[in-house]
Scaffold this active site. Structure first.
Site, PDB file in Angstrom:
ATOM      1  N   ASP A 181       0.638  -0.594   0.322  1.00  0.00           N
ATOM      2  CA  ASP A 181      -0.292  -0.329  -0.263  1.00  0.00           C
ATOM      3  C   ASP A 181       1.027   1.264  -0.254  1.00  0.00           C
ATOM      4  OD1 ASP A 181       0.835  -0.296   2.582  1.00  0.00           O
ATOM      5  OD2 ASP A 181      -1.085   1.197   3.669  1.00  0.00           O
TER       6      ASP A 181
ATOM      7  N   GLU B  22       0.604  -0.614   6.055  1.00  0.00           N
ATOM      8  CA  GLU B  22       1.159  -0.104   6.780  1.00  0.00           C
ATOM      9  C   GLU B  22       1.065   1.289   6.844  1.00  0.00           C
ATOM     10  OE1 GLU B  22       4.976   1.609   7.251  1.00  0.00           O
ATOM     11  OE2 GLU B  22       4.114   1.904   5.771  1.00  0.00           O
ATOM     12  N   GLU B  23       0.368   1.787   5.214  1.00  0.00           N
ATOM     13  CA  GLU B  23       0.639   3.278   5.623  1.00  0.00           C
ATOM     14  C   GLU B  23      -1.425   3.693   6.338  1.00  0.00           C
ATOM     15  OE1 GLU B  23       2.241   5.345   4.676  1.00  0.00           O
ATOM     16  OE2 GLU B  23       3.731   3.877   2.857  1.00  0.00           O
TER      17      GLU B  23
ATOM     18  N   ARG C  81       7.373   9.342  16.694  1.00  0.00           N
ATOM     19  CA  ARG C  81       8.358   8.784  16.717  1.00  0.00           C
ATOM     20  C   ARG C  81       9.054   8.835  18.134  1.00  0.00           C
ATOM     21  NH1 ARG C  81       7.424   5.795  12.170  1.00  0.00           N
ATOM     22  NH2 ARG C  81       5.805   7.727  10.925  1.00  0.00           N
TER      23      ARG C  81
END
Length: 388
Positions: A89, A154-155, A329
């Site tokens: 994806d 994943e996105e 993150r």
């Protein structure tokens, strides 16, 4: 590369490139429901290509979301087994008007291919498949067993990855995992990533008046949610670039002197990185180099802000609502669930009076930290990699 393998690549290069173009043309955008059929079509294309490469037991496995594509080649039950992970994806293409060429019509410029997904992650996925094909059909065979696990979410936070891995644990059992959705220090510098930052995805919602108001009649007497949101965001970091959420750094693993020395010895310059980004200047947490900020320190970023009138021209609206999307993150040993608890509490505590504020946690992903001395990294380094 042996002469046989090199000859196979040369004789099939044109086909490899065409297959890459075909792969890139499929708009497998997982974040938008209107692309659902394209995502499914991409999984089918990928399975067919893997099957043609010579892999066995190729299967498309449905989930509550997008399907996984899995395959394997077992050459010796007693040999080590590698699992290759990737995703098919891609990110949305907005704003599309900034693309020099259509995002799903690959264009060749200066020896590179430009399209959505070229390096995140279709290029890497196809690289592994073509490497396997070259080994299997180029006459060399393989000294290890290889399994593939390619996902389509994943996105959007790999929503079904954990449950799928648990259900398919026996089928995907391996000795090491190869993930190529990472980076390189340079096109001619083989690089081995020994860690991946995790993520906590968050949103903050600010509600003010019952509806939009005219700024000429109400401006200055009613708290503006857009301005309140800006105040909240400005307080999420201090003047030295540190995240100001209480408890945020409690589980951040300190960097060793050895790691700092090895990182600073790598062939990397801020000037080249700055040119790559196109930004006017670099910034971040004071006291750390650019690579240290990217690899060993957590980061908080605003990914989007929504409020009021954003069209062409003027509209003197005092918006009733405002919101922002924020990603964090994470590094070792941070826990995305802990950050998901700290963030909502903090944005409420720093909000100005006159608005109602909610912090909402979305999907999170765990960080991973390894080391160059581990068997998988050591084997890759021996094959020509540079630990980093």
């Amino acid at each position: 590369m042996s002469s046989d393998l090199a000859a196979y690549v040369r004789s099939n290069r044109e086909r490899f490139e065409q297959e890459f173009v075909d792969f890139l043309r499929i708009p497998s955008v997982s974040t938008e429901k209107r692309y659902a059929e394209d995502v499914a079509r991409c999984a089918e294309w990928l399975a067919d290509n893997i099957r043609e490469a010579g892999m066995d037991n190729v299967e498309i496995i449905p989930t509550e979301g997008n399907p996984f594509v899995v395959a394997e080649k077992i050459v010796d039950p007693d040999a080590p087994t590698l699992l290759v992970y990737g995703h098919y994806d891609v990110q949305p293409v907005d704003p599309e008007e900034l693309w020099e060429t259509p995002p799903f019509e690959p264009a060749f410029r200066d020896g590179r291919i430009y399209a959505r997904g070229t390096n995140d992650d279709k290029g890497q996925v196809l690289m592994h498949i073509k490497a396997l094909e070259t080994r299997l059909k180029g006459g060399s065979g393989m000294p290890v067993n290889v399994k593939l696990c390619i996902e389509g979410e994943e996105e959007i936070g790999s929503i079904n990855l954990e449950s799928f891995l648990r259900s398919a644990a026996d089928r995907l059992a391996c000795d090491a995992v190869i993930v190529s959705d990472t980076g390189m220090l340079g096109i001619d510098i083989p690089s081995i990533g020994t860690g991946l930052r995790g993520i906590a995805y968050l949103e903050v919602f600010v509600d003010g008046p019952a509806g939009d108001l005219h700024s000429g009649s109400y401006g200055g007497a009613v708290v503006n949610p857009a301005f309140a949101l800006a105040q909240i965001i400005s307080k999420l970091k201090d003047e030295e670039g540190r995240v100001a959420i209480p408890g945020f750094y409690d589980r951040v693993r300190p960097m060793s002197d050895t790691i700092r020395e090895e990182t600073r010895a790598l062939p990397f310059t801020d000037e080249e990185f700055l040119e790559e980004t196109g930004a006017p200047a670099l910034g971040g947490e004071v006291g750390y180099s650019t690579l240290e900020r990217l690899w060993y320190r957590p980061a908080l970023d605003v990914n989007g802000m929504i409020s009021g009138f954003t069209g062409d021209g003027a509209k003197t609206v005092l918006p009733a609502k405002a919101s922002a999307k924020v990603s964090v993150r994470l590094v070792a040993d941070q826990d995305p669930d802990v950050i998901a608890e700290l963030f909502p509490r903090d944005v409420v505590s720093i909000a100005p009076e006159g608005v109602t504020v909610r912090g909402v946690a979305g999907d999170g992903g765990w960080r991973w930290a390894g080391g160059p001395g581990r068997p998988g990294c050591a084997a890759a380094a021996a094959a020509g990699g540079v630990a980093g």
